[in-house]
Design a protein around this motif. Structure first.
Motif, mmCIF file in Angstrom:
data_model
loop_
_atom_site.group_PDB
_atom_site.id
_atom_site.type_symbol
_atom_site.label_atom_id
_atom_site.label_comp_id
_atom_site.label_asym_id
_atom_site.label_seq_id
_atom_site.Cartn_x
_atom_site.Cartn_y
_atom_site.Cartn_z
ATOM 1 N N UNK A 276 -8.893 20.671 -30.538
ATOM 2 C CA UNK A 276 -9.922 19.734 -30.084
ATOM 3 C C UNK A 276 -9.331 18.324 -30.096
ATOM 4 N N UNK A 277 -9.556 17.579 -29.000
ATOM 5 C CA UNK A 277 -9.047 16.214 -28.890
ATOM 6 C C UNK A 277 -10.207 15.270 -28.578
ATOM 7 N N UNK A 278 -10.103 14.052 -29.116
ATOM 8 C CA UNK A 278 -11.109 13.021 -28.839
ATOM 9 C C UNK A 278 -10.407 11.849 -28.174
ATOM 10 N N UNK A 279 -10.990 11.325 -27.094
ATOM 11 C CA UNK A 279 -10.408 10.177 -26.407
ATOM 12 C C UNK A 279 -10.689 8.916 -27.221
ATOM 13 N N UNK A 280 -9.606 8.154 -27.448
ATOM 14 C CA UNK A 280 -9.706 6.950 -28.259
ATOM 15 C C UNK A 280 -9.083 5.785 -27.503
ATOM 16 N N UNK A 281 -9.495 4.570 -27.893
ATOM 17 C CA UNK A 281 -8.838 3.355 -27.429
ATOM 18 C C UNK A 281 -8.197 2.672 -28.617
ATOM 19 N N UNK A 282 -7.039 2.079 -28.367
ATOM 20 C CA UNK A 282 -6.314 1.370 -29.422
ATOM 21 C C UNK A 282 -6.079 -0.045 -28.925
ATOM 22 N N UNK A 283 -6.725 -0.976 -29.592
ATOM 23 C CA UNK A 283 -6.574 -2.380 -29.234
ATOM 24 C C UNK A 283 -5.715 -3.043 -30.296
ATOM 25 N N UNK A 284 -4.634 -3.690 -29.885
ATOM 26 C CA UNK A 284 -3.717 -4.294 -30.856
ATOM 27 C C UNK A 284 -3.321 -5.684 -30.421
ATOM 28 N N UNK A 285 -2.913 -6.470 -31.412
ATOM 29 C CA UNK A 285 -2.433 -7.833 -31.164
ATOM 30 C C UNK A 285 -1.217 -8.057 -32.040
ATOM 31 N N UNK A 286 -0.224 -8.791 -31.553
ATOM 32 C CA UNK A 286 1.011 -8.983 -32.316
ATOM 33 C C UNK A 286 0.800 -9.876 -33.543
ATOM 34 N N UNK A 287 1.621 -9.638 -34.557
ATOM 35 C CA UNK A 287 1.624 -10.448 -35.782
ATOM 36 C C UNK A 287 2.941 -11.214 -35.812
ATOM 37 N N UNK A 288 2.846 -12.542 -35.846
ATOM 38 C CA UNK A 288 4.038 -13.383 -35.903
ATOM 39 C C UNK A 288 4.072 -14.114 -37.231
ATOM 40 N N UNK A 289 5.274 -14.232 -37.783
ATOM 41 C CA UNK A 289 5.480 -14.975 -39.036
ATOM 42 C C UNK A 289 6.580 -15.989 -38.775
ATOM 43 N N UNK A 290 6.182 -17.270 -38.772
ATOM 44 C CA UNK A 290 7.124 -18.357 -38.490
ATOM 45 C C UNK A 290 7.845 -18.119 -37.160
ATOM 46 N N UNK A 291 7.072 -17.664 -36.165
ATOM 47 C CA UNK A 291 7.599 -17.448 -34.834
ATOM 48 C C UNK A 291 8.375 -16.151 -34.660
ATOM 49 N N UNK A 292 8.472 -15.369 -35.702
ATOM 50 C CA UNK A 292 9.229 -14.098 -35.624
ATOM 51 C C UNK A 292 8.242 -12.927 -35.582
#
Length: 476
Positions: A449-465
């Protein structure tokens, strides 16, 4: 897909054109994700089928080789058995002839020994009669000698008148002495002859016994000869049996060769299907990427979509995590090298496998206060968790952050922290450097059994890295 299109058409009059486009793109993305998942499943099935077909072909090849080897061995055994039957037949005939001649000779020797023993018995009787006669002659000689002595005495008494009688008495005495000497010699010779005859009789008895034993053994040899003949017959039966088995084995060789050819064709067909499914998977992933890029373009254009609140939330929370990491670096709680540590060290005894890095103690302190409140933002949200750029998830939501136990299945569902997740969605979230990334994927619920999902992500920057990304997974 039909359900999503119908829903979009029902809502078409209630939204502005751009919002309708966004909804259509969202629905299309969901359907493409579902299709991509199905293609991936088919591709996995094709891989398994290819392996099974390859294993079956290898087994068929092995069976062909084994059957061919069996055929060769049977032919060799048949030739050896036939040769053995010929040799044994010749040996049996020779042995039977020798045994028959030996038995006849033994019977002749036995008869001769018996006849010789009978003759010796007769000679022994005659010899005993001679001994009795010799004893009687010796007795007569003694009595004659005594009589001559008495005659000599009487002649001496008679004087001149008995002188002639005395001469006769002396002659009789000399004759008696000679008879006695000859009788004594004869007795010695008879004794020697008797001893020799006794030895001959003992030897004759032994020879007769040996002859009788030889006859018994010859009879046993005759039985052995019969057994040898039966063995020849048995080997003949074995040769016939091998001949009878040869045809089915040859048929099996031919049949297995046919099966091998069919399986080879099947492997080639499965390989072709697998290649086409791989191409279809790549194309569907490419279409999914285009769909996700289109959704990002629409969202970045300022068009309001049902996912806009979660997009704004993930961007805000990712920035909050980046700021928290920067404060930890500034305060000396952790260095940049330790924060970006990617020397993942296995946790001994973990199942599924967990790893540790230098920044896990920091994420265990910093992330829960930021991640946990997100779960209450929308009832569709399943989890909120940060991953580094390699898909390593150090600290999960508390409900998925349990200590591992003895059951790997329970661990897989409840101990998802400190785990490497490197599929398309996970790596996409960890390596994305755009303001946000909205992905659609299928979540395996178990049991097919499978469920359709959405994955919303945003980048994490530390001192521009770029450190990684924050993921919010929610139901479609």
């Amino acid at each position: 897909m039909t359900a999503h299109i119908a829903a979009l058409r029902r809502d078409e009059d209630d939204v502005d054109p751009f919002s309708g486009i966004a909804q259509r793109l969202g629905g299309l993305g969901v359907e493409i994700a579902d299709l991509s998942g199905i293609v991936a499943d088919l591709s996995a099935i094709g891989v398994r089928q290819g392996r099974s077909a390859g294993a079956a072909m290898a087994a068929a090849e092995q069976m062909t080789r084994t059957t061919a080897s069996l055929s060769r061995s049977m032919q060799s055994s048949r030739d050896s058995a036939a040769e053995t039957r010929t040799i044994l037949g010749q040996s049996a005939a020779a042995v039977s002839s020798v045994v028959d001649r030996t038995a006849a000779t033994m019977e002749t020797l036995s008869d001769s020994a018996t006849t010789f023993m009978t003759s010796l018995t007769a000679v022994d009787g005659t010899l005993r009669n001679v001994q009795s006669a010799s004893a009687a002659i010796e007795l007569v000689a003694r009595e004659t000698k005594l009589l001559a002595l008495n005659a000599s005495v009487e002649a001496a008494r008679a004087g001149d008148a008995g002188r002639g009688f005395a001469v006769i008495a002396v002659s009789v005495k000399e004759l008696a002495d000679q008879v006695q000497r000859f009788s004594a010699q004869n007795a010695q010779h008879l004794a020697t002859l008797t001893a020799t005859l006794s030895n001959l009789m003992r030897a004759s008895e032994e020879n007769a016994g040996a002859a009788r034993q030889a006859i018994v053994e010859a009879a046993a040899a005759g039985e052995a000869s019969k057994t040898l003949h039966r063995l020849v017959d048995s080997v003949g039966t074995l040769v016939d049996g091998i001949d009878a088995m040869t045809a089915p084995v040859e048929q099996s060789v031919t049949a297995f060769a046919g099966v091998e050819a069919e399986l080879k064709h099947l492997v080639e067909t499965v390989g072709s299907a697998q290649a086409m499914l791989g191409t279809a998977k790549a194309r569907s992933d490419s279409i999914l990427d285009i769909s996700e890029d289109s959704m990002r373009f629409v969202a970045e254009s300022g068009v309001e979509t049902p996912d806009t609140p979660i997009i704004d939330l993930v961007k805000h929370k990712a920035a909050e995590i980046g700021a928290a990491f920067e404060r930890a670096v500034a305060s000396g709680q952790i260095g940049m090298a330790q924060l970006f540590d990617d020397a993942y060290r296995p946790v001994a005894g973990s199942d599924p496998a967990q790893v540790m890095t230098g920044f896990v103690p920091l994420t265990d302190r910093v992330l829960p206060p930021i991640q946990e409140p997100v779960l209450a933002f929308d009832r569709r949200i399943v989890f909120c968790a940060a991953v580094d750029r390699n898909g390593f998830l150090p600290t999960h939501n508390l409900k998925y952050n349990q200590p591992q136990g003895a059951d790997p299945l329970w661990n897989a569902a409840n101990c998802r922290n400190r785990r490497m997740f490197n599929d398309r969605t996970d790596l996409g979230a960890g390596r994305n450097t755009h303001p946000f990334l909205l992905q659609t994927y299928r979540r395996d619920m178990g049991g097919g059994v499978f469920a359709l999902m959405k994955d919303c992500s945003a980048p994490i920057f530390v001192r521009g890295r770029h450190w990684g990304g924050l993921r919010i997974a929610f139901e479609v």
